[in-house]
Design a protein around this motif. Sequence first.
Motif, PDB file in Angstrom:
ATOM      1  N   PRO A 181      52.396  32.882  39.530  1.00 48.14           N
ATOM      2  CA  PRO A 181      52.597  34.712  40.069  1.00 48.14           C
ATOM      3  C   PRO A 181      52.987  34.664  41.695  1.00 48.14           C
ATOM      4  O   PRO A 181      53.307  34.220  41.837  1.00 48.14           O
ATOM      5  N   ALA A 182      53.509  35.627  41.648  1.00 50.41           N
ATOM      6  CA  ALA A 182      53.898  35.860  42.867  1.00 50.41           C
ATOM      7  C   ALA A 182      53.713  37.541  43.344  1.00 50.41           C
ATOM      8  O   ALA A 182      54.344  38.708  42.133  1.00 50.41           O
ATOM      9  N   TYR A 183      54.171  37.807  44.026  1.00 47.13           N
ATOM     10  CA  TYR A 183      53.822  39.193  45.112  1.00 47.13           C
ATOM     11  C   TYR A 183      55.186  40.079  44.185  1.00 47.13           C
ATOM     12  O   TYR A 183      55.993  39.473  44.861  1.00 47.13           O
ATOM     13  N   GLY A 184      55.295  40.613  43.656  1.00 46.48           N
ATOM     14  CA  GLY A 184      56.603  41.339  43.047  1.00 46.48           C
ATOM     15  C   GLY A 184      57.003  42.246  43.832  1.00 46.48           C
ATOM     16  O   GLY A 184      57.999  41.468  44.092  1.00 46.48           O
ATOM     17  N   ASP A 185      56.896  42.558  45.049  1.00 46.18           N
ATOM     18  CA  ASP A 185      57.474  43.662  45.859  1.00 46.18           C
ATOM     19  C   ASP A 185      57.797  42.708  46.641  1.00 46.18           C
ATOM     20  O   ASP A 185      58.505  43.927  47.700  1.00 46.18           O
ATOM     21  N   MET A 186      57.387  41.306  47.147  1.00 47.93           N
ATOM     22  CA  MET A 186      58.242  40.595  48.269  1.00 47.93           C
ATOM     23  C   MET A 186      60.055  40.569  47.687  1.00 47.93           C
ATOM     24  O   MET A 186      59.782  40.340  46.774  1.00 47.93           O
TER      25      MET A 186
ATOM     26  N   PRO B 260      61.779  36.165  47.730  1.00 49.09           N
ATOM     27  CA  PRO B 260      61.322  35.442  47.883  1.00 49.09           C
ATOM     28  C   PRO B 260      61.344  34.521  49.126  1.00 49.09           C
ATOM     29  O   PRO B 260      60.490  34.196  49.151  1.00 49.09           O
ATOM     30  N   THR B 261      62.460  35.081  50.183  1.00 51.94           N
ATOM     31  CA  THR B 261      62.142  34.735  51.232  1.00 51.94           C
ATOM     32  C   THR B 261      61.341  35.049  52.098  1.00 51.94           C
ATOM     33  O   THR B 261      60.002  34.260  52.560  1.00 51.94           O
ATOM     34  N   ALA B 262      60.974  36.760  51.585  1.00 53.04           N
ATOM     35  CA  ALA B 262      59.518  37.048  52.548  1.00 53.04           C
ATOM     36  C   ALA B 262      58.444  36.405  52.334  1.00 53.04           C
ATOM     37  O   ALA B 262      57.230  35.607  52.717  1.00 53.04           O
ATOM     38  N   PHE B 263      58.162  36.637  50.601  1.00 49.30           N
ATOM     39  CA  PHE B 263      56.802  35.554  50.531  1.00 49.30           C
ATOM     40  C   PHE B 263      56.560  33.636  50.706  1.00 49.30           C
ATOM     41  O   PHE B 263      55.005  33.955  51.120  1.00 49.30           O
TER      42      PHE B 263
ATOM     43  N   VAL C 252      61.384  26.877  55.135  1.00 45.28           N
ATOM     44  CA  VAL C 252      61.108  27.868  53.474  1.00 45.28           C
ATOM     45  C   VAL C 252      62.949  27.952  53.486  1.00 45.28           C
ATOM     46  O   VAL C 252      63.147  27.635  52.035  1.00 45.28           O
ATOM     47  N   THR C 253      63.563  26.764  54.435  1.00 41.72           N
ATOM     48  CA  THR C 253      65.125  27.094  54.260  1.00 41.72           C
ATOM     49  C   THR C 253      64.881  26.403  53.102  1.00 41.72           C
ATOM     50  O   THR C 253      65.748  25.708  52.359  1.00 41.72           O
TER      51      THR C 253
ATOM     52  N   ILE D 179      60.997  40.179  43.876  1.00 40.80           N
ATOM     53  CA  ILE D 179      60.525  39.284  42.462  1.00 40.80           C
ATOM     54  C   ILE D 179      60.711  39.568  41.421  1.00 40.80           C
ATOM     55  O   ILE D 179      61.375  38.962  40.454  1.00 40.80           O
ATOM     56  N   GLU D 180      59.807  40.982  41.755  1.00 41.83           N
ATOM     57  CA  GLU D 180      59.315  41.645  40.539  1.00 41.83           C
ATOM     58  C   GLU D 180      60.673  42.045  39.400  1.00 41.83           C
ATOM     59  O   GLU D 180      60.846  41.919  38.253  1.00 41.83           O
ATOM     60  N   THR D 181      61.851  41.814  40.367  1.00 38.96           N
ATOM     61  CA  THR D 181      63.461  42.159  39.334  1.00 38.96           C
ATOM     62  C   THR D 181      64.373  40.275  38.916  1.00 38.96           C
ATOM     63  O   THR D 181      64.875  40.728  38.389  1.00 38.96           O
ATOM     64  N   LEU D 182      63.433  39.570  39.443  1.00 36.05           N
ATOM     65  CA  LEU D 182      64.172  38.022  39.328  1.00 36.05           C
ATOM     66  C   LEU D 182      64.351  37.113  37.044  1.00 36.05           C
ATOM     67  O   LEU D 182      63.249  38.679  36.901  1.00 36.05           O
ATOM     68  N   SER D 183      64.697  36.979  37.465  1.00 39.97           N
ATOM     69  CA  SER D 183      64.483  36.741  35.807  1.00 39.97           C
ATOM     70  C   SER D 183      63.296  35.589  35.818  1.00 39.97           C
ATOM     71  O   SER D 183      62.827  35.225  36.486  1.00 39.97           O
ATOM     72  N   LYS D 184      62.811  34.999  34.204  1.00 39.65           N
ATOM     73  CA  LYS D 184      61.715  33.941  34.084  1.00 39.65           C
ATOM     74  C   LYS D 184      61.891  33.129  35.421  1.00 39.65           C
ATOM     75  O   LYS D 184      61.416  32.713  35.477  1.00 39.65           O
ATOM     76  N   GLY D 185      63.162  32.957  34.678  1.00 42.78           N
ATOM     77  CA  GLY D 185      63.579  31.618  35.315  1.00 42.78           C
ATOM     78  C   GLY D 185      63.472  31.290  36.743  1.00 42.78           C
ATOM     79  O   GLY D 185      62.925  30.495  37.770  1.00 42.78           O
TER      80      GLY D 185
END
Lengths: 316, 248
Positions: free
Chosen positions: A87-92, A94-97, A116-117, A133-139
């Motif tokens: 699970p991750a916050y979908g509205d962020m 990856p960098t922000a998260f 982070v880098t 994140i919510e737009t990313l593929s499962k992988g």
Amino acid sequence: MAPLIKATGLRKTFGPITAVDGISLTVNKGEVLGFLGPNGAGKSTTMKMITGFLEPDSGSASIFGADVLTAPKAAKSKLGYLPEGAPAYGDMTPTAFLSFVAEIRGFDASDAKARVTAAISRAGLGSVVNQRIETLSKGFKRRVGVAQAILHDPPVLIMDEPTDGLDPNQKHHVRELIREMAPHKAIIVSTHILEEVEAVCTRAVIINKGRIVADGTAEDLLRRARNHGAISIRVPEADAARISKLLSTVAEIAGVETVEKANGHIRLRALPKTAASPAAAVGDLIRRESLSVEEVYVERGKLDDVFREITMSAQA
Amino acid sequence: MRETIKNAYIIAKREFAGYFATPLAAVFLTIFVALTGAFAFFIGGFFQRGQANLDSFFAYHPWLYLLLVPAVAMRLWAEERKSGTIELLMTLPISPTEAILGKFAAAWAFIGLALILTFPIWITVNVLGNPDNGIIVTSYLGSFLVAGAFLAIGAFISALTKNQVIAFILTATVCFLLVTSGMEIVQNVLRSWTPRIVADAVASMSFLTHYEEITRGVLSLDTLVFFLSIIAFALFANAVAVGQKKSA
């Protein structure tokens, strides 16, 4: 050195169901523990208790010597955890998260940025850092979860099905990552992909119905397979009966069985009497009698079979 | 203590940005500003009253909050539980208290922003006359406190469910009861079949009674204590709910 992960007598019930029934285990630095079991065996519940997310009904867990319930912050600061389903916050993005996680973990601005880098490059997220994140593929989502778990280079890493839903290349990448980190950390990886155990784990624990039913290296587990060390021989159909009879006379062989029959060939399996493989004896026999065999090899057994045998017999 | 504030601040920052990641923020802020204005001018009769004050503006705030605050509060925990991120959040090195304070602070700040954006009406009334700006400041504070109490209740209810719609409806209902508990119609029903002390106790819980006092310019200690203790109690209940229900 004290074990980095220690669980003692963990028990958890949900209403009438006993999900985890007295699990104790320790993981030392350099160990990668594969946590196996059928669905619903209590793998995730056990991991949730070790990470301190769930409070056990009884028993205790500690990470890096800190009890997860009485000293949660100390324990959690040494822990990297990939929960089930990543699970991750979908509205962020990856960098922000990851920046958020770095900040919570107490790194100051410049250190956080560097980490982070680094995590982005280690998890192979470079191409998607600015997508939500919510737009990313499962992988990629799973890799965001992995990046989050390794961001602070924790001595203890617990990952619930890190390769679930990844394609073969991505699986390979995650396994490489685990292997690379293994010498410096204590790692628990839950999975039901058995090849993964052989690929990355130094030790495997199988649980069933909330209890540990097997604990050992992949090799130890394989040794439990019925056909571990058996000799598989492919011969022409015409010679099969004679060869089978000759094989049964070898002292080290407990029995001979026919595995398959196809296109005029028969595959025989000679089962060993003891743990020692009868390979040498069979080789001698083949040379002595000038047998016309087409293929000979020593079977290792399959983890799948062992797994099935262990978990099904417990059910019976 | 410093660590608590620092961690709560980091959580709040993320949560606050989260409102703006979706159209929710824009929709909410627009509707809030438009509706507060519309109520003040059309229903409250801002011009017809011919008085230089914002009574007609503030009078409708609790009613608007009934609809809008549950929408802000519903996602606070229900979404974390539904998406599983609560497991992530609770295994980071923060305490549940820090997470609860951070989330609440973010939501309250968001409502605060909405209130600030209603400033044109304050300018308007100052251009048209000489209002008592002290009362207006107190009223804004009262409105902010009412919103905070609704939010804390909403955050608690949000922690009880994975379903945001349920969280919304339950929060709106509970807040509605708290707003109306002092009104004649509710009191008459209660007095007819309960001892006087029960009716009085219910009336003393009324948000409206306390809020009206503030909008008259009287910020008494017991009103302040009333709202702050509701917030504190709801947040405490929130902590219990997060601790109990995270597994389910």
